[in-house]
Design a protein around this motif. Sequence first.
Motif, PDB file in Angstrom:
ATOM      1  N   THR A  37      -8.020  -4.831   2.409  1.00 60.25           N
ATOM      2  CA  THR A  37      -8.979  -5.196   3.454  1.00 60.25           C
ATOM      3  C   THR A  37      -9.871  -6.353   2.988  1.00 60.25           C
ATOM      4  O   THR A  37     -10.066  -7.341   3.716  1.00 60.25           O
ATOM      5  CB  THR A  37      -9.844  -3.990   3.837  1.00 60.25           C
ATOM      6  OG1 THR A  37      -8.996  -2.926   4.291  1.00 60.25           O
ATOM      7  CG2 THR A  37     -10.842  -4.352   4.933  1.00 60.25           C
ATOM      8  N   ASP A  94      -3.553 -10.653  11.996  1.00 62.11           N
ATOM      9  CA  ASP A  94      -3.974  -9.291  12.362  1.00 62.11           C
ATOM     10  C   ASP A  94      -3.253  -8.222  11.546  1.00 62.11           C
ATOM     11  O   ASP A  94      -2.944  -7.140  12.058  1.00 62.11           O
ATOM     12  CB  ASP A  94      -3.741  -9.059  13.857  1.00 62.11           C
ATOM     13  CG  ASP A  94      -4.537 -10.032  14.715  1.00 62.11           C
ATOM     14  OD1 ASP A  94      -5.720 -10.248  14.392  1.00 62.11           O
ATOM     15  OD2 ASP A  94      -3.983 -10.570  15.697  1.00 62.11           O
ATOM     16  N   ASP A  98      -2.288  -5.161   9.136  1.00 62.22           N
ATOM     17  CA  ASP A  98      -2.873  -3.826   8.996  1.00 62.22           C
ATOM     18  C   ASP A  98      -2.882  -3.420   7.519  1.00 62.22           C
ATOM     19  O   ASP A  98      -1.817  -3.206   6.924  1.00 62.22           O
ATOM     20  CB  ASP A  98      -2.034  -2.833   9.811  1.00 62.22           C
ATOM     21  CG  ASP A  98      -2.586  -1.406   9.757  1.00 62.22           C
ATOM     22  OD1 ASP A  98      -3.488  -1.141   8.936  1.00 62.22           O
ATOM     23  OD2 ASP A  98      -2.107  -0.568  10.540  1.00 62.22           O
ATOM     24  N   GLU A 145      -3.669  -0.608   5.996  1.00 58.82           N
ATOM     25  CA  GLU A 145      -3.118   0.719   5.715  1.00 58.82           C
ATOM     26  C   GLU A 145      -1.597   0.696   5.742  1.00 58.82           C
ATOM     27  O   GLU A 145      -0.931   1.248   4.855  1.00 58.82           O
ATOM     28  CB  GLU A 145      -3.647   1.736   6.733  1.00 58.82           C
ATOM     29  CG  GLU A 145      -3.385   3.173   6.321  1.00 58.82           C
ATOM     30  CD  GLU A 145      -4.173   4.185   7.151  1.00 58.82           C
ATOM     31  OE1 GLU A 145      -3.747   5.350   7.188  1.00 58.82           O
ATOM     32  OE2 GLU A 145      -5.207   3.802   7.743  1.00 58.82           O
TER      33      GLU A 145
END
Length: 416
Positions: free
Chosen positions: A227, A398, A400, A402
Amino acid sequence: MKPIRHLLAAIGLSFVLSPAHAGQVEVLHWWTSGGEAKAMGVLKEMMEEQGHTWKDFAVAGGGGEAAMTVLKTRAVSGNPPAAAQIKGHDIQEWAKLGFLTNLDDVAKEEKWDQVLPPIVSDIMKYEGHYVAVPVNVHRVNWLWVNPDVFKKVGVEVPHTWDEFFEVADKIKAAGIIPLAHGGQAWQDATVFEAVALAELGPKDYTAAFVNHDMDVLSGPKMVEALTKFHKIRDYIDPNAVGRDWNVATKMVINGDAAMQIMGDWAKGEFTAADKVAGKDYECVPAPGTEGSFTFNIDSLAMFKLNNEANEKAQMDLARTILRPKFQTIFNKAKGSIPVRTDVDMASFDDCAKASMKAFKATAENGGLVPSMAHGMATTSAVQGQIFDVITNFFNTKDADPEATAKQLASAVQSAL
């Protein structure tokens, strides 16, 4: 009548005055930037002083991928260079295939086991025998800072990732690029492993990238690291794609960018530009990694040759690399620190002194970890899978975190 030695020289018989054992050393490497080229020039001079001929085989490319492609072609065709820049697990792979020569006689004569830390000497050996020579130790988790930019914007050097983002926002608002970066897979991985080390800590970093622990690779700490890593995209410029690392360093030197996360070979560029550590630039551990040291050890693996004079030159090369004189001169030019722990650091700059102090301290307290991005932590197959996942993630707007952590674990598993 002219002295006989003058007469011989006049008719071109200079070999009479040269060492009888003089041979040629061909060295394949990718040290081609300003500071790196200067460092290699030192080795060339020292070999020529011993009467040997130096044949430089430089293949540009900061990560060494192009050099390795060339080396494979040469080795398979039966015409390897005397030495090649090979690191980490790849040394074992080349030795296993039977390409590397035994350096034990030189190692014993020069007492390598006594002057090298075990964590270093073990990497240079295959089945207990030396087959490669360590040249230096690089600390990878450095943040390079232009203090004039910080002073102009009115911000302090960040020591955590939260501070980094806060400072980077203000620098960006002032119209300056916060982080100089080169959009190449190995550079993406260099930044990523710094973030990962901060989030995981040395123990879980090792679990993930050395021991391939699937739970850590796909776990919550890795998700947080991904992140923060992705957020860094907001602070690099659009022209970063394909940029070489030394070009990014020059952005910091020139004040076009405020910071760069890069190993201490970047210091060689500052040195080549006549910049002084602590005055014209600052070096601090990458955010969140102050008590850790991510190491990258450059080394030259020695290949089996079939020419006696060249073999002697090759052994002289191995001997010269680890002597204190070369270790001092080379590492000052390269930006790294000596691989020998007994070299006097008094004449080195403040960044080098700090690096050596941290190297010794982390070797004792468990904070010393091998660089994944630079081939020290795992095999090239696993590293390649990590590179693919990380670079695709970093360049997808975009993405992700996770899902990417799970993908990272799967990719590593597939390469084991």
